[in-house]
Design a protein around this motif. Structure first.
Motif, PDB file in Angstrom:
ATOM      1  N   LYS A  53       0.913  -1.253  -0.072  1.00  0.00           N
ATOM      2  CA  LYS A  53       0.222   0.162  -0.004  1.00  0.00           C
ATOM      3  C   LYS A  53       0.907   1.119   0.124  1.00  0.00           C
ATOM      4  N   SER A 101      -6.748   7.563  -2.033  1.00  0.00           N
ATOM      5  CA  SER A 101      -7.688   8.040  -1.141  1.00  0.00           C
ATOM      6  C   SER A 101      -8.521   6.838  -0.122  1.00  0.00           C
ATOM      7  N   GLY A 102      -9.195   6.012  -0.965  1.00  0.00           N
ATOM      8  CA  GLY A 102     -10.140   4.900  -0.447  1.00  0.00           C
ATOM      9  C   GLY A 102      -9.071   4.115   0.488  1.00  0.00           C
ATOM     10  N   ILE A 103      -8.037   3.658  -0.052  1.00  0.00           N
ATOM     11  CA  ILE A 103      -7.176   2.614   1.050  1.00  0.00           C
ATOM     12  C   ILE A 103      -6.741   3.377   2.204  1.00  0.00           C
ATOM     13  N   GLY A 105      -7.881   6.466   3.393  1.00  0.00           N
ATOM     14  CA  GLY A 105      -8.906   6.837   4.230  1.00  0.00           C
ATOM     15  C   GLY A 105      -9.601   6.132   5.107  1.00  0.00           C
ATOM     16  N   THR A 106      -9.722   4.754   4.541  1.00  0.00           N
ATOM     17  CA  THR A 106     -10.556   3.681   5.360  1.00  0.00           C
ATOM     18  C   THR A 106      -9.417   3.239   6.508  1.00  0.00           C
ATOM     19  N   MET A 107      -8.352   3.274   6.317  1.00  0.00           N
ATOM     20  CA  MET A 107      -7.277   2.997   7.215  1.00  0.00           C
ATOM     21  C   MET A 107      -7.142   4.153   8.406  1.00  0.00           C
ATOM     22  N   TYR A 108      -7.168   5.356   8.217  1.00  0.00           N
ATOM     23  CA  TYR A 108      -6.676   6.328   9.058  1.00  0.00           C
ATOM     24  C   TYR A 108      -7.434   7.325   9.218  1.00  0.00           C
ATOM     25  N   ASN A 110     -10.645   7.386  10.526  1.00  0.00           N
ATOM     26  CA  ASN A 110     -11.318   7.105  11.788  1.00  0.00           C
ATOM     27  C   ASN A 110     -10.631   6.953  13.042  1.00  0.00           C
ATOM     28  N   GLU A 111      -9.415   6.871  12.896  1.00  0.00           N
ATOM     29  CA  GLU A 111      -8.136   6.493  14.025  1.00  0.00           C
ATOM     30  C   GLU A 111      -8.214   7.914  14.872  1.00  0.00           C
ATOM     31  N   LYS A 123      -2.924  10.714   8.496  1.00  0.00           N
ATOM     32  CA  LYS A 123      -4.249  11.540   8.467  1.00  0.00           C
ATOM     33  C   LYS A 123      -3.799  12.802   7.611  1.00  0.00           C
TER      34      LYS A 123
END
Length: 162
Positions: A53, A101-103, A105-108, A110-111, A123
Motif C-alpha cells: 500500500k 484515498s480510499g485505501i 482513508g479507510t485505514m486512518y 477514523n483513527e 491523517k
C-alpha cells in the motif's frame, strides 16, 4: 518579431490556469512521496517488509509529479488546448488518486491520534491524497471540456440558439 514577444503571444489564461494547477499537482505528489516514503525508508533500514500500500502511494505520487512537470512544460511551450487528448491520462491519474484515498482513508480517517505522530502524519497524508484526487479531477474535467469543445466546435447547439 522578438523571440520573447512570440513566446508570450502564445500564452493565454488557459495556459496560466493549467500551469497553476500542474504546479499544485507537483507539490501534492512530492508531499505524498515524502509522507509515505518515511515509512518505506524506515522499513528498508530495519530490513522489514515494505507494505504494498505504501509502495502504491509513493508510485502514484511519483507518476503524478512526473506527469505534472511534463504537462506544465507543455502548457508553457504549446497551447494546452491543442493537445487536449492528454485529458485521458488525467482521468487515469484521478482514478489512481481515488484508489489511494480510499485505501488510506479507510485505514486512518477514523483513527484517534492520541499523541501518536505516525497516525497524525498518515491523517495528513490522507488529506493530501484527497487534494490530489480533487486536483486531478479538475484537470480531467477541464481537459475533457476543451477536447469536446475543440472536436465538435460549432456543431453543438447551445440553449437558446438554433
Amino acid at each position: 518579431m522578438a523571440p520573447s514577444k512570440t513566446f508570450f503571444s502564445n500564452f493565454r489564461l488557459s495556459n496560466i490556469v493549467n500551469l497553476l494547477l500542474r504546479s499544485l499537482q507537483l507539490v501534492d505528489g512530492l508531499v505524498v512521496i515524502g509522507l509515505y516514503g518515511i515509512d518505506l525508508n524506515r522499513a528498508r533500514k530495519e530490513d522489514k517488509y515494505s507494505d504494498g500500500k505504501w509502495v502504491y502511494a509513493v508510485t502514484v505520487g511519483s507518476i503524478a509529479a512526473a506527469t505534472a512537470v511534463v504537462y506544465a512544460f507543455v502548457s508553457v511551450f504549446m497551447h494546452y488546448r491543442s493537445l487536449t487528448f492528454l485529458f485521458a491520462w488525467d482521468w487515469v491519474l484521478m482514478v489512481l488518486w481515488a484508489a489511494l484515498s480510499g485505501i488510506f482513508g479507510t485505514m486512518y480517517l477514523n483513527e484517534k491520534v492520541e499523541m501518536e505522530a505516525g497516525i497524525h502524519r498518515m491523517k495528513v497524508a490522507v488529506g493530501f491524497d484527497l487534494a490530489g484526487l480533487v486536483l486531478w479531477f479538475v484537470t480531467a474535467v477541464m481537459g475533457s471540456l476543451w477536447f469536446f469543445r475543440e472536436r465538435w466546435g460549432g456543431r453543438i447547439s447551445r440553449p437558446g440558439k438554433a
